[in-house]
Design an enzyme around this catalytic site. Structure first.
Site, PDB file in Angstrom:
ATOM      1  N   ILE A  32       0.817  -1.215   0.000  1.00  0.00           N
ATOM      2  CA  ILE A  32       0.000   0.000   0.000  1.00  0.00           C
ATOM      3  C   ILE A  32       0.851   1.266   0.000  1.00  0.00           C
ATOM      4  O   ILE A  32       0.322   2.376  -0.005  1.00  0.00           O
ATOM      5  CB  ILE A  32      -0.953   0.017   1.208  1.00  0.00           C
ATOM      6  CG1 ILE A  32      -0.185  -0.130   2.522  1.00  0.00           C
ATOM      7  CG2 ILE A  32      -2.001  -1.072   1.089  1.00  0.00           C
ATOM      8  CD1 ILE A  32      -1.059  -0.038   3.764  1.00  0.00           C
ATOM      9  N   GLY A  33       2.175   1.095  -0.030  1.00  0.00           N
ATOM     10  CA  GLY A  33       3.048   2.262  -0.091  1.00  0.00           C
ATOM     11  C   GLY A  33       4.498   1.843  -0.253  1.00  0.00           C
ATOM     12  O   GLY A  33       4.887   0.750   0.161  1.00  0.00           O
ATOM     13  N   THR A  34       5.298   2.703  -0.869  1.00  0.00           N
ATOM     14  CA  THR A  34       6.720   2.434  -1.047  1.00  0.00           C
ATOM     15  C   THR A  34       7.506   3.709  -0.776  1.00  0.00           C
ATOM     16  O   THR A  34       6.982   4.818  -0.866  1.00  0.00           O
ATOM     17  CB  THR A  34       7.045   1.940  -2.473  1.00  0.00           C
ATOM     18  OG1 THR A  34       6.597   2.925  -3.421  1.00  0.00           O
ATOM     19  CG2 THR A  34       6.377   0.615  -2.764  1.00  0.00           C
ATOM     20  N   GLY A  80      12.020   5.157  -0.249  1.00  0.00           N
ATOM     21  CA  GLY A  80      13.386   4.982  -0.717  1.00  0.00           C
ATOM     22  C   GLY A  80      13.972   3.630  -0.341  1.00  0.00           C
ATOM     23  O   GLY A  80      14.561   2.951  -1.176  1.00  0.00           O
ATOM     24  N   VAL A  94       5.416  -0.553   2.493  1.00  0.00           N
ATOM     25  CA  VAL A  94       4.380  -0.741   3.500  1.00  0.00           C
ATOM     26  C   VAL A  94       3.369  -1.745   2.965  1.00  0.00           C
ATOM     27  O   VAL A  94       2.849  -1.580   1.856  1.00  0.00           O
ATOM     28  CB  VAL A  94       3.686   0.584   3.852  1.00  0.00           C
ATOM     29  CG1 VAL A  94       2.624   0.363   4.932  1.00  0.00           C
ATOM     30  CG2 VAL A  94       4.701   1.620   4.320  1.00  0.00           C
ATOM     31  N   LYS A 128       5.455  -1.713   8.002  1.00  0.00           N
ATOM     32  CA  LYS A 128       6.529  -1.017   7.304  1.00  0.00           C
ATOM     33  C   LYS A 128       7.756  -1.914   7.313  1.00  0.00           C
ATOM     34  O   LYS A 128       8.278  -2.260   8.375  1.00  0.00           O
ATOM     35  CB  LYS A 128       6.826   0.318   7.989  1.00  0.00           C
ATOM     36  CG  LYS A 128       7.838   1.199   7.265  1.00  0.00           C
ATOM     37  CD  LYS A 128       7.983   2.526   7.993  1.00  0.00           C
ATOM     38  CE  LYS A 128       8.960   3.460   7.294  1.00  0.00           C
ATOM     39  NZ  LYS A 128       9.092   4.755   8.010  1.00  0.00           N
ATOM     40  N   ASP A 161       9.169  17.001   9.500  1.00  0.00           N
ATOM     41  CA  ASP A 161       8.804  16.597   8.142  1.00  0.00           C
ATOM     42  C   ASP A 161       7.278  16.628   7.982  1.00  0.00           C
ATOM     43  O   ASP A 161       6.671  15.697   7.457  1.00  0.00           O
ATOM     44  CB  ASP A 161       9.333  15.195   7.847  1.00  0.00           C
ATOM     45  CG  ASP A 161       9.379  14.891   6.347  1.00  0.00           C
ATOM     46  OD1 ASP A 161       9.322  15.850   5.546  1.00  0.00           O
ATOM     47  OD2 ASP A 161       9.452  13.706   5.968  1.00  0.00           O
TER      48      ASP A 161
END
Length: 584
Positions: A17-19, A21, A25, A40, A132
């Site tokens: 569901i996510g990438t 560097g 995830v 993660k 951030d």
């Protein structure tokens, strides 16, 4: 099937569901409770010198507990990976919400910003700065409550929040002027600047300081000059100016923001940094449920949980505590104690995806031995040794056999065990055949039937499945996050129009069924690290409501990695298909 052994028997890992560097995830299911989580996964070989930063992130996540900060459940470290199990937020990124609406109304932006401000004020109160803050690092749960994530750049000043920091970090478009100058800075002041950029993005749909050239971008930030669109109210302009002051001494503080006139507009109370979810509390209802499941005293469970090792016990307790706070029933699998007792593996639900053939075969053979008084499995091995010399070994057929630690306790002989008249190897490997019903063959017949059941468990049949992407995904109203409707009634036509739009925009892509993955390369297409943006678009069927019977075709969007504002521009170009004057 679990790819990572460290997660085996604990989590059912699903899709990515996510990438990032050096991390990806994954969506997963906590097997004991059945709750969805996000894992993660970070490869240590790619992190390199960043391991201390990961340690800092984990330390912060273990210390903090706030209803607008994504909760940590478990940490698993191996020689190759870090596995960080977190709260799953099904609503996607806040940035996708901005993409969907282009810009938010002042009322909606205020409600979102109050939640972000509460989380940041809590962090500062416990001694951390985020460094951030941006829409991509803020997720929404199913109820559209915001959750702050990604503490990879956070810091805890040794001398307190008034102490100076030196490391220059964060996203350039959200960076404060003192960071660009390379000066020492107060962490809280840097977060306030990022909050100003974030609020501007919510209200305007674009950034106050933006440029493809990094030098020109820094010049704009140092000048502090930005445009104020006509739709911004005077109160909105004032609070943004207070946060985007180039001189950090003139910049508003977080404590002043909590009761700012724009924040409390509409008779709202000042924002509080107090947490509504104290996850380190003792909950007797949850402990009783765990004690009953493990068949031990609840106090013994609490002694284990209260160490806060963030292991599987911690994850189970926190997930059940979350259900308890929502007034939901506490549920635990009741079908996995046998594996826990035999193999020492934490008990997990016995679903088809995680069933262990060894567990079933162990029970089955034990039942055969008890009913027929055949003795232990060693007797079968001894009998095979006595008859193997006169029984030819059968070849050409293979039997599936589990590998790994479970083989150590499996009572099934590694080699086939023949008998006098009919080799045991043939009984296991070949279909059951009628045998004369004589007293001497009753035991053999019973054994054959039982072992054939074992064979069916150990040798699952191959199934030919069509990938999910070739089926049209059907969405309900609750699944409409990051989905845009189209004027098309035929999904194939919508797919071809989408491909045509990507080609016209000069965007490279690959399609598989109704799923399209696009990519925009950076300066050098040869290096995958130069990828500026990768994203995913999927043609979906939106299930009609009771009042509307016509078929609605939608496009589900997801940013995989890369520049978020570049992704927004792509969506604006491609999703023009949703306009009424598009081809039908």
């Amino acid at each position: 099937m679990v790819k990572y052994n460290a997660l085996k028997y604990l989590y059912d890992v699903e899709k990515t569901i996510g990438t990032g560097g050096f991390a990806k995830v994954k969506l997963a299911t906590h097997l004991l409770t059945g709750e969805k989580v996000a894992i993660k996964i970070m490869n240590k070989s790619l992190i390199g010198d960043g391991c201390p930063r990961i340690k800092m992130e984990l330390e912060a996540l273990k210390d903090i507990s706030h209803h607008h900060i994504c909760k940590l459940y478990q940490v698993i470290e191996t020689k190759e990976h870090f596995f960080i199990v977190m709260e799953y937020c099904s609503g996607g990124e806040l940035f996708d919400h901005i993409v969907e609406k282009n810009k938010l109304s002042e009322f909606e932006a205020r409600l979102f910003f109050r939640q972000i401000l509460s989380a940041v004020a809590y962090l500062h109160n416990v001694g951390y700065v985020h460094r951030d803050l941006k829409p991509e690092n803020i997720l929404l749960d199913r109820d559209l409550n915001l959750k702050l994530i990604d503490f990879g750049l956070c810091a805890k000043p040794v001398g307190g929040m008034s102490s100076h920091l030196q490391t220059s970090c964060g996203s350039p478009t959200y960076a404060a002027p003192e960071l660009i100058k390379g000066h020492q800075y107060i962490g809280g002041k840097v977060d306030v600047w990022s909050l100003g950029v974030l609020l501007y993005a919510l209200l305007c749909g674009f950034l106050p300081f933006d440029c493809d050239n990094i030098e020109n971008l820094y010049k704009k930030i140092l000048s502090g000059k930005y445009s104020e669109p006509s739709w911004l109210s005077e109160e909105s302009r004032k609070i943004i100016r207070d946060m985007l002051q180039v001189d950090p001494k003139e910049r508003i503080t977080v404590d002043e923001l909590l009761s700012h006139q724009w924040i409390t507009m509409g008779c709202l109370d000042p924002v509080t940094h107090n947490s509504l979810n104290l996850y380190h509390e003792k909950n007797n209802e949850v402990l009783n449920a765990l004690g009953k499941y493990h068949m031990i005293e609840s106090e013994e469970i609490w002694e284990r949980i209260n160490k806060w090792d963030y292991d599987y016990d911690t994850a189970t307790y926190l997930l059940l505590l979350n259900r308890c706070k929502q007034g939901l029933p506490l549920r635990l699998s009741t079908q996995s104690r046998l594996r826990y007792k035999i193999q020492g593996i934490p008990p997990t639900p016995c679903t088809p995806k995680c069933q262990s053939p060894v567990r079933h075969s162990y029970r089955l053979l034990k039942e055969v031995m008890n009913n027929n008084e055949l003795g232990s499995s060693q007797d079968l091995v001894n009998e095979k040794e006595n008859t193997s010399a006169r029984t030819p070994t059968r070849t050409g057929r293979k039997r599936g056999h589990p590998t790994g630690e479970e083989d150590i306790i499996s009572p099934i002989p590694a080699k086939r065990t023949p008998r006098k008249a009919r080799p045991l190897a043939n009984i296991v490997d070949s279909p059951s055949t009628p045998i004369n019903s004589t007293p001497g063959n009753k035991i053999l017949c019973s054994l054959e039937k039982k072992l054939n059941k074992v064979r069916d468990v150990l040798t699952p049949r191959k199934k030919t499945t069509v990938p999910d992407c070739f089926y049209l995904n059907k969405l309900t109203a609750k699944q409409m996050c990051n989905v845009s409707t189209t004027p098309f009634n035929d999904p194939d036509i919508a797919l071809e129009e989408l491909k045509s739009g990507l080609l016209d925009a000069g965007i490279s892509f690959k399609s598989k069924g109704y799923l399209i993955r696009g990519k925009i390369a950076g300066p050098s297409d040869k290096d995958i690290k130069s990828c500026k943006l990768s994203f995913e678009l999927e043609i979906c069927l939106i299930q009609p409501s009771a009042t509307k019977k016509e078929t609605i075709i939608g496009i589900k969007r997801k940013r995989l990695k890369g520049d978020a504002w570049c992704y927004k521009k792509v969506c604006e170009q491609i999703l023009n298909l949703t306009s009424s004057d598009s081809k039908k």
